[in-house]
Design an enzyme around this catalytic site. Structure first.
Site, PDB file in Angstrom:
ATOM      1  N   SER A 119       0.837  -1.204   0.000  1.00  0.00           N
ATOM      2  CA  SER A 119       0.000   0.000   0.000  1.00  0.00           C
ATOM      3  C   SER A 119       0.870   1.252   0.000  1.00  0.00           C
ATOM      4  O   SER A 119       0.416   2.314  -0.400  1.00  0.00           O
ATOM      5  CB  SER A 119      -0.873   0.041   1.251  1.00  0.00           C
ATOM      6  N   HIS A 140      -1.610  -2.855  -6.822  1.00  0.00           N
ATOM      7  CA  HIS A 140      -2.295  -2.537  -5.572  1.00  0.00           C
ATOM      8  C   HIS A 140      -3.790  -2.788  -5.696  1.00  0.00           C
ATOM      9  O   HIS A 140      -4.518  -2.015  -6.309  1.00  0.00           O
ATOM     10  CB  HIS A 140      -2.001  -1.074  -5.193  1.00  0.00           C
ATOM     11  N   GLU A 152      -4.334  -0.427  -8.809  1.00  0.00           N
ATOM     12  CA  GLU A 152      -3.353   0.613  -9.153  1.00  0.00           C
ATOM     13  C   GLU A 152      -2.067  -0.108  -9.583  1.00  0.00           C
ATOM     14  O   GLU A 152      -1.505  -0.881  -8.810  1.00  0.00           O
ATOM     15  CB  GLU A 152      -3.086   1.522  -7.950  1.00  0.00           C
ATOM     16  N   ASN A 190      -5.418   6.048  -1.770  1.00  0.00           N
ATOM     17  CA  ASN A 190      -5.195   6.242  -0.335  1.00  0.00           C
ATOM     18  C   ASN A 190      -4.735   7.661  -0.018  1.00  0.00           C
ATOM     19  O   ASN A 190      -5.030   8.199   1.051  1.00  0.00           O
ATOM     20  CB  ASN A 190      -4.190   5.213   0.189  1.00  0.00           C
TER      21      ASN A 190
HETATM   22  P1  NAI Z   1      -2.621 -10.344   6.292  1.00  0.00           P
HETATM   23  O1  NAI Z   1      -1.928 -10.164   7.593  1.00  0.00           O
HETATM   24  O2  NAI Z   1      -4.084 -10.627   6.283  1.00  0.00           O
HETATM   25  O3  NAI Z   1      -1.910 -11.521   5.465  1.00  0.00           O
HETATM   26  C1  NAI Z   1      -0.521 -11.619   5.307  1.00  0.00           C
HETATM   27  C2  NAI Z   1      -0.172 -13.097   5.146  1.00  0.00           C
HETATM   28  O4  NAI Z   1       1.207 -13.203   4.792  1.00  0.00           O
HETATM   29  C3  NAI Z   1      -0.356 -13.926   6.432  1.00  0.00           C
HETATM   30  O5  NAI Z   1      -1.216 -14.999   6.142  1.00  0.00           O
HETATM   31  C4  NAI Z   1       1.058 -14.400   6.777  1.00  0.00           C
HETATM   32  O6  NAI Z   1       1.083 -15.724   7.321  1.00  0.00           O
HETATM   33  C5  NAI Z   1       1.723 -14.366   5.421  1.00  0.00           C
HETATM   34  N1  NAI Z   1       3.190 -14.229   5.470  1.00  0.00           N
HETATM   35  C6  NAI Z   1       3.929 -13.407   6.244  1.00  0.00           C
HETATM   36  N2  NAI Z   1       5.230 -13.559   5.965  1.00  0.00           N
HETATM   37  C7  NAI Z   1       5.324 -14.495   4.990  1.00  0.00           C
HETATM   38  C8  NAI Z   1       6.396 -15.083   4.264  1.00  0.00           C
HETATM   39  N3  NAI Z   1       7.646 -14.720   4.505  1.00  0.00           N
HETATM   40  N4  NAI Z   1       6.108 -15.997   3.314  1.00  0.00           N
HETATM   41  C9  NAI Z   1       4.835 -16.365   3.073  1.00  0.00           C
HETATM   42  N5  NAI Z   1       3.768 -15.842   3.721  1.00  0.00           N
HETATM   43  C10 NAI Z   1       4.013 -14.917   4.664  1.00  0.00           C
HETATM   44  O7  NAI Z   1      -2.259  -9.027   5.442  1.00  0.00           O
HETATM   45  P2  NAI Z   1      -3.126  -8.314   4.302  1.00  0.00           P
HETATM   46  O8  NAI Z   1      -4.090  -7.374   4.934  1.00  0.00           O
HETATM   47  O9  NAI Z   1      -3.616  -9.339   3.351  1.00  0.00           O
HETATM   48  O10 NAI Z   1      -2.013  -7.397   3.613  1.00  0.00           O
HETATM   49  C11 NAI Z   1      -1.018  -7.948   2.785  1.00  0.00           C
HETATM   50  C12 NAI Z   1      -0.379  -6.835   1.963  1.00  0.00           C
HETATM   51  O11 NAI Z   1      -1.395  -6.178   1.195  1.00  0.00           O
HETATM   52  C13 NAI Z   1       0.321  -5.736   2.767  1.00  0.00           C
HETATM   53  O12 NAI Z   1       1.429  -5.293   2.043  1.00  0.00           O
HETATM   54  C14 NAI Z   1      -0.754  -4.651   2.837  1.00  0.00           C
HETATM   55  O13 NAI Z   1      -0.209  -3.368   3.026  1.00  0.00           O
HETATM   56  C15 NAI Z   1      -1.394  -4.781   1.465  1.00  0.00           C
HETATM   57  N6  NAI Z   1      -2.763  -4.280   1.342  1.00  0.00           N
HETATM   58  C16 NAI Z   1      -3.692  -4.533   2.323  1.00  0.00           C
HETATM   59  C17 NAI Z   1      -4.993  -4.065   2.176  1.00  0.00           C
HETATM   60  C18 NAI Z   1      -6.031  -4.359   3.222  1.00  0.00           C
HETATM   61  O14 NAI Z   1      -7.112  -3.720   3.185  1.00  0.00           O
HETATM   62  N7  NAI Z   1      -5.810  -5.298   4.131  1.00  0.00           N
HETATM   63  C19 NAI Z   1      -5.404  -3.274   0.991  1.00  0.00           C
HETATM   64  C20 NAI Z   1      -4.373  -3.147  -0.020  1.00  0.00           C
HETATM   65  C21 NAI Z   1      -3.101  -3.601   0.189  1.00  0.00           C
END
Ligand code: NAI
Length: 284
Positions: A119, A140, A152, A190
């Site tokens: 993000s 994104h 994006e 954002n």
């Molecule tokens: P989340 O915490 O729900 O999921 C992240 C996942 O990555 C977890 O299941 C974790 O076990 C896994 N993980 C962590 N380290 C790892 C590794 N080394 N290898 C494999 N898996 C690994 O996070 P979320 O919310 O899905 O966000 C993920 C990305 O997307 C971040 O960069 C966030 O900024 C971005 N993002 C999030 C949004 C949201 O509304 N949640 C919207 C747009 C972008």
């Protein structure tokens, strides 16, 4: 370049949604997460969503079975070895992203494009950890991925035209709308949403109107589906404050300064919907 097989790194909120839309669009998709339990949760969630589509008559059993055949789950990054595109959606920390991009760079064939769903982090900084900066870009997505149409597309300083074009074409093929944005904090959505939220919080702080009236005015007068203060409560006031402070520091511009009311609510533990209270009360 023709994308045939897609990898998704991270099966959390965003990764599970991204994997679902890829498989729904007919792409062979492999999802990797370090946590087996998270993979199981993603599998169950996607299965439930497809069963709902069958129950509603949107797809038949054969279509559901075809989708299920396309998606696989693994805890090994090596499972990306024959992917044409990998979309990373893991923790929002530069050191962790650089580490996994380096690993993926070692595992994937030279033609593979590696995209990040970050993000706010720098695409160029993530790309610097690899030997293929021309094949790295931001993709994104928005939450919930299955419902939100926008992606994006964010090139880093070294991203090639061919990579950009491939990602734009792929984005359309998963029935999303691409918009190309330069690599700046918050990209487009954002950045502008943050200004809307902090301006609404300033209006509240100055006593111009109550939270209810500010949100009512913005819904009825600006045609927004949701008021900015309710949106801040939904995002989480701690996250809204963090984003605002991040923009303030990155741009070094006082127009992004967070209003004191936001800091006070966060200090009081009133973080919005998740704690039951923010600008509005959700406890009743
Ligand atoms: P989340 O915490 O729900 O999921 C992240 C996942 O990555 C977890 O299941 C974790 O076990 C896994 N993980 C962590 N380290 C790892 C590794 N080394 N290898 C494999 N898996 C690994 O996070 P979320 O919310 O899905 O966000 C993920 C990305 O997307 C971040 O960069 C966030 O900024 C971005 N993002 C999030 C949004 C949201 O509304 N949640 C919207 C747009 C972008």
């Amino acid at each position: 370049m023709d994308i045939k097989k897609v990898g998704v790194l991270g099966a959390g909120t965003m990764g599970a949604g991204i994997a679902q839309v890829c498989a729904e669009s007919g792409f062979e998709t492999v999802v990797v997460d370090i946590e087996e339990a998270i993979l199981q949760k993603a599998l169950a969630g996607i299965g439930k969503s497809w069963q709902k589509a069958v129950d509603k008559g949107k797809i038949d059993d054969a279509a559901k079975a075809a989708r299920e055949k396309l998606i696989s789950f693994s805890t090994e990054i090596a499972s990306f070895k024959d992917c044409d595109l990998v979309i990373e959606a893991i923790a929002e920390q530069i050191t962790i992203k650089q580490k996994v991009f380096k690993e993926m760079d070692g595992v994937c064939p030279s033609h593979t494009i590696l995209a990040t769903n970050t993000s706010a982090l720098s695409i160029t900084e993530i790309a610097a950890a690899t030997s293929r900066a021309d094949r790295i870009a931001g993709m994104h997505f928005f939450n919930p991925v299955t419902a939100m149409k926008l992606v994006e597309v964010v090139p880093g300083t070294a991203t090639s035209e061919a990579t950009k074009e491939t990602i734009v074409t792929f984005t359309k093929s998963i029935k999303k709308e691409p918009v190309i944005a330069k690599e700046t904090p918050g990209f487009i959505v954002n950045r502008i949403l943050n200004s809307l939220i902090i301006e609404a919080a300033f209006a509240y702080q100055e006593g111009i109107a109550s939270a209810e009236e500010i949100d009512k005015a913005m819904k009825l007068g600006a045609g927004l589906p949701m008021g900015p203060l309710a949106l801040a409560d939904l995002v989480g006031l701690d996250i809204a404050l963090h984003v605002s402070e991040y923009f303030y520091n990155e741009f070094n511009d006082p127009k992004y300064r967070p209003p004191i009311v936001l800091k006070q609510k966060v200090r009081a533990g009133d973080l919005g919907v998740k704690t039951g209270k923010g600008f509005f009360d959700y406890s009743k």
